[in-house]
Design a protein around this motif. Structure first.
Motif, short mmCIF file in Angstrom:
data_model
loop_
_atom_site.label_atom_id
_atom_site.label_comp_id
_atom_site.label_asym_id
_atom_site.label_seq_id
_atom_site.Cartn_x
_atom_site.Cartn_y
_atom_site.Cartn_z
N ASN A 183 0.85 -1.18 0.00
CA ASN A 183 0.00 0.00 0.00
C ASN A 183 0.89 1.24 0.00
OD1 ASN A 183 -2.13 1.79 0.21
ND2 ASN A 183 -2.40 1.49 2.41
N PHE A 184 0.97 1.88 -1.16
CA PHE A 184 1.83 3.07 -1.29
C PHE A 184 1.14 4.00 -2.29
CE2 PHE A 184 5.35 5.41 -3.30
CZ PHE A 184 5.98 5.93 -2.18
N PRO A 185 0.97 5.27 -1.93
CA PRO A 185 0.19 6.17 -2.79
C PRO A 185 0.88 6.58 -4.08
CG PRO A 185 1.14 7.38 -0.96
CD PRO A 185 1.45 5.93 -0.71
N GLY A 186 2.15 6.31 -4.22
CA GLY A 186 2.89 6.78 -5.39
C GLY A 186 3.51 8.14 -5.13
N LEU A 187 4.49 8.48 -5.95
CA LEU A 187 5.24 9.71 -5.74
C LEU A 187 5.64 10.30 -7.08
CD1 LEU A 187 6.75 11.64 -3.75
CD2 LEU A 187 8.72 10.11 -3.94
N THR A 188 5.38 11.59 -7.26
CA THR A 188 5.77 12.28 -8.48
C THR A 188 7.11 12.98 -8.27
OG1 THR A 188 3.47 12.63 -9.15
CG2 THR A 188 5.14 14.05 -10.15
N LEU A 189 8.02 12.80 -9.20
CA LEU A 189 9.34 13.43 -9.15
C LEU A 189 9.39 14.54 -10.20
CD1 LEU A 189 11.54 10.21 -9.01
CD2 LEU A 189 10.68 11.55 -7.08
N THR A 190 9.82 15.73 -9.79
CA THR A 190 9.91 16.86 -10.71
C THR A 190 11.29 17.50 -10.61
OG1 THR A 190 7.55 17.28 -10.45
CG2 THR A 190 8.88 19.04 -11.42
N ASN A 191 12.08 17.36 -11.65
CA ASN A 191 13.40 18.00 -11.75
C ASN A 191 14.26 17.75 -10.51
OD1 ASN A 191 12.79 19.07 -14.30
ND2 ASN A 191 11.89 20.92 -13.42
N VAL A 192 14.35 16.50 -10.13
CA VAL A 192 15.25 16.12 -9.04
C VAL A 192 16.67 16.06 -9.60
CG1 VAL A 192 15.81 14.35 -7.34
CG2 VAL A 192 13.42 14.80 -7.94
N SER A 193 17.57 16.83 -9.03
CA SER A 193 18.91 16.95 -9.60
C SER A 193 20.00 16.61 -8.59
CB SER A 193 19.14 18.36 -10.15
OG SER A 193 19.03 19.32 -9.13
N ASP A 194 21.14 16.19 -9.09
CA ASP A 194 22.30 15.93 -8.26
C ASP A 194 23.55 16.03 -9.13
OD1 ASP A 194 22.29 13.61 -9.74
OD2 ASP A 194 22.50 12.26 -8.04
N ARG A 195 24.70 15.92 -8.49
CA ARG A 195 26.00 15.90 -9.18
C ARG A 195 26.80 14.74 -8.63
NH1 ARG A 195 29.54 21.28 -9.73
NH2 ARG A 195 27.89 21.61 -11.29
N VAL A 196 27.40 13.95 -9.52
CA VAL A 196 28.10 12.75 -9.11
C VAL A 196 29.53 12.79 -9.64
CG1 VAL A 196 27.28 11.48 -11.12
CG2 VAL A 196 28.03 10.22 -9.09
N ASP A 197 30.47 12.30 -8.83
CA ASP A 197 31.87 12.19 -9.21
C ASP A 197 32.05 10.89 -9.99
OD1 ASP A 197 34.61 11.96 -9.47
OD2 ASP A 197 35.06 12.30 -7.36
N LEU A 198 32.31 10.98 -11.28
CA LEU A 198 32.40 9.80 -12.14
C LEU A 198 33.72 9.05 -12.00
CD1 LEU A 198 30.76 11.18 -15.42
CD2 LEU A 198 29.70 9.80 -13.62
N THR A 199 34.68 9.60 -11.26
CA THR A 199 35.93 8.88 -11.02
C THR A 199 35.86 8.06 -9.74
OG1 THR A 199 36.95 10.72 -9.80
CG2 THR A 199 37.24 10.68 -12.19
N ASP A 200 34.83 8.28 -8.93
CA ASP A 200 34.67 7.60 -7.66
C ASP A 200 33.73 6.40 -7.82
OD1 ASP A 200 33.12 7.17 -4.97
OD2 ASP A 200 34.95 8.22 -4.39
N GLU A 201 34.24 5.20 -7.57
CA GLU A 201 33.43 4.00 -7.78
C GLU A 201 32.20 3.98 -6.89
OE1 GLU A 201 33.97 -0.88 -7.79
OE2 GLU A 201 35.56 0.41 -7.01
N GLN A 202 32.32 4.48 -5.66
CA GLN A 202 31.20 4.48 -4.73
C GLN A 202 30.08 5.38 -5.24
OE1 GLN A 202 31.36 2.46 -2.12
NE2 GLN A 202 29.34 2.95 -1.29
N GLN A 203 30.44 6.52 -5.79
CA GLN A 203 29.43 7.46 -6.28
C GLN A 203 28.91 7.09 -7.67
OE1 GLN A 203 29.93 11.72 -5.93
NE2 GLN A 203 31.52 11.48 -4.38
N ALA A 204 29.82 6.74 -8.56
CA ALA A 204 29.44 6.55 -9.96
C ALA A 204 28.82 5.20 -10.24
CB ALA A 204 30.66 6.76 -10.85
N GLY A 205 29.20 4.16 -9.48
CA GLY A 205 28.69 2.83 -9.74
C GLY A 205 29.09 2.34 -11.12
N VAL A 206 28.12 1.88 -11.92
CA VAL A 206 28.42 1.34 -13.24
C VAL A 206 28.90 2.41 -14.21
CG1 VAL A 206 26.80 -0.57 -12.99
CG2 VAL A 206 26.02 1.58 -13.99
#
Length: 265
Positions: A183-206
């Protein structure tokens, strides 16, 4: 016959001496980079009950960056060789439409969730934009042909990239919905932004990028007013950008730069 043979030896020696005495040129250059392309992240199973769908990040316009550095050139009668030491910024603009992705997979893209999510319970439909920016020291090595008095030249060769900083600005909009068992009402996402370090394995992942890469560049240039040069090039990082070899696609970049010949030695 001896006189003819001696004549050829003298002619060859004179030619080699003239080439050896041609000056080495040193200069500076600076300009803009223009990057485009797409990437495809393959579908994969992360753990029992948790999988990633195939995600295609398509081109979303031309990313504009910058470059600047030093060049050194040795000219011969029919060709020249040139090496450079430059610093460049390559900006890639991409977008993706994801029909259904398990929210529990978010950490694979460096997204930190505020709550613990059990795989298979929440799914998201997303529209995303991503703007990676790779800052690298790069070393091109060229061999080419030039016209009379070095007025024009065409060339090509390998390039070496040493990436020391890589970040991506990301924005996502969409909807999060539960499966039919909770039972979950759902959630709308609008322009959710972030910045990630692409050299860091923990942050960048795949999406972690390589610290070292290689490619090829081809270009043409003209010389104006004896010391001023303009060059247009196109390059490909053929060694692959990401550590994950399963990520495929195409990334190309063009450069437009103005150079100035400082002196000969």
């Amino acid at each position: 016959m001896k006189k003819i043979g001696l004549g050829w030896i003298i002619l060859l020696s004179t030619s080699l001496l003239a080439q050896a005495q041609s000056p080495v040129e040193l200069g500076i250059r600076g300009g803009a980079t223009f990057t485009h392309g797409y990437t495809v992240i393959p579908a994969q199973t992360l753990s029992p009950g948790l999988a990633l769908p195939r995600i295609r990040n398509s081109n979303n316009g031309i990313g504009v960056g910058y470059l600047g550095g030093l060049w050194i050139r040795k000219s011969f009668r029919r060709f020249f060789i040139q090496a450079e030491l430059s610093y460049s910024s390559l900006v890639l603009k991409q977008k993706a439409s994801i029909d259904r992705i398990d929210v529990a997979a978010a950490p694979e893209f460096g997204v930190t969730l505020p709550i613990s999510v059990t795989p298979g319970t929440l799914f998201a439909q997303l529209n995303t934009t991503t703007v990676p920016n790779l800052n690298s020291v790069y070393i091109p090595l060229f061999i080419g042909k030039q016209g009379a008095e070095n007025r024009w030249r065409i060339y090509g060769g390998p390039t070496l990239f040493f990436t020391h900083q890589a970040e991506a600005d990301r924005t996502a909009s969409g909807r999060v919905e539960p499966n039919s068992t909770i039972n979950f009402p759902g959630l709308t996402l609008t322009n959710v932004s972030d910045r990630v370090d692409l050299t860091d394995e923990q942050q960048a992942g795949v999406l972690q990028v390589k610290n070292f890469n290689f490619g090829v560049e081809f270009g043409a240039g003209i010389t104006l007013l004896k010391r001023l040069e303009v060059d247009l090039r196109y390059g490909l990082p053929v060694g692959g950008v990401f550590n994950d070899s399963g990520i495929t696609g195409y990334i190309g970049y063009a450069t437009l730069a103005v150079g100035y010949k400082l002196f000969n030695f």
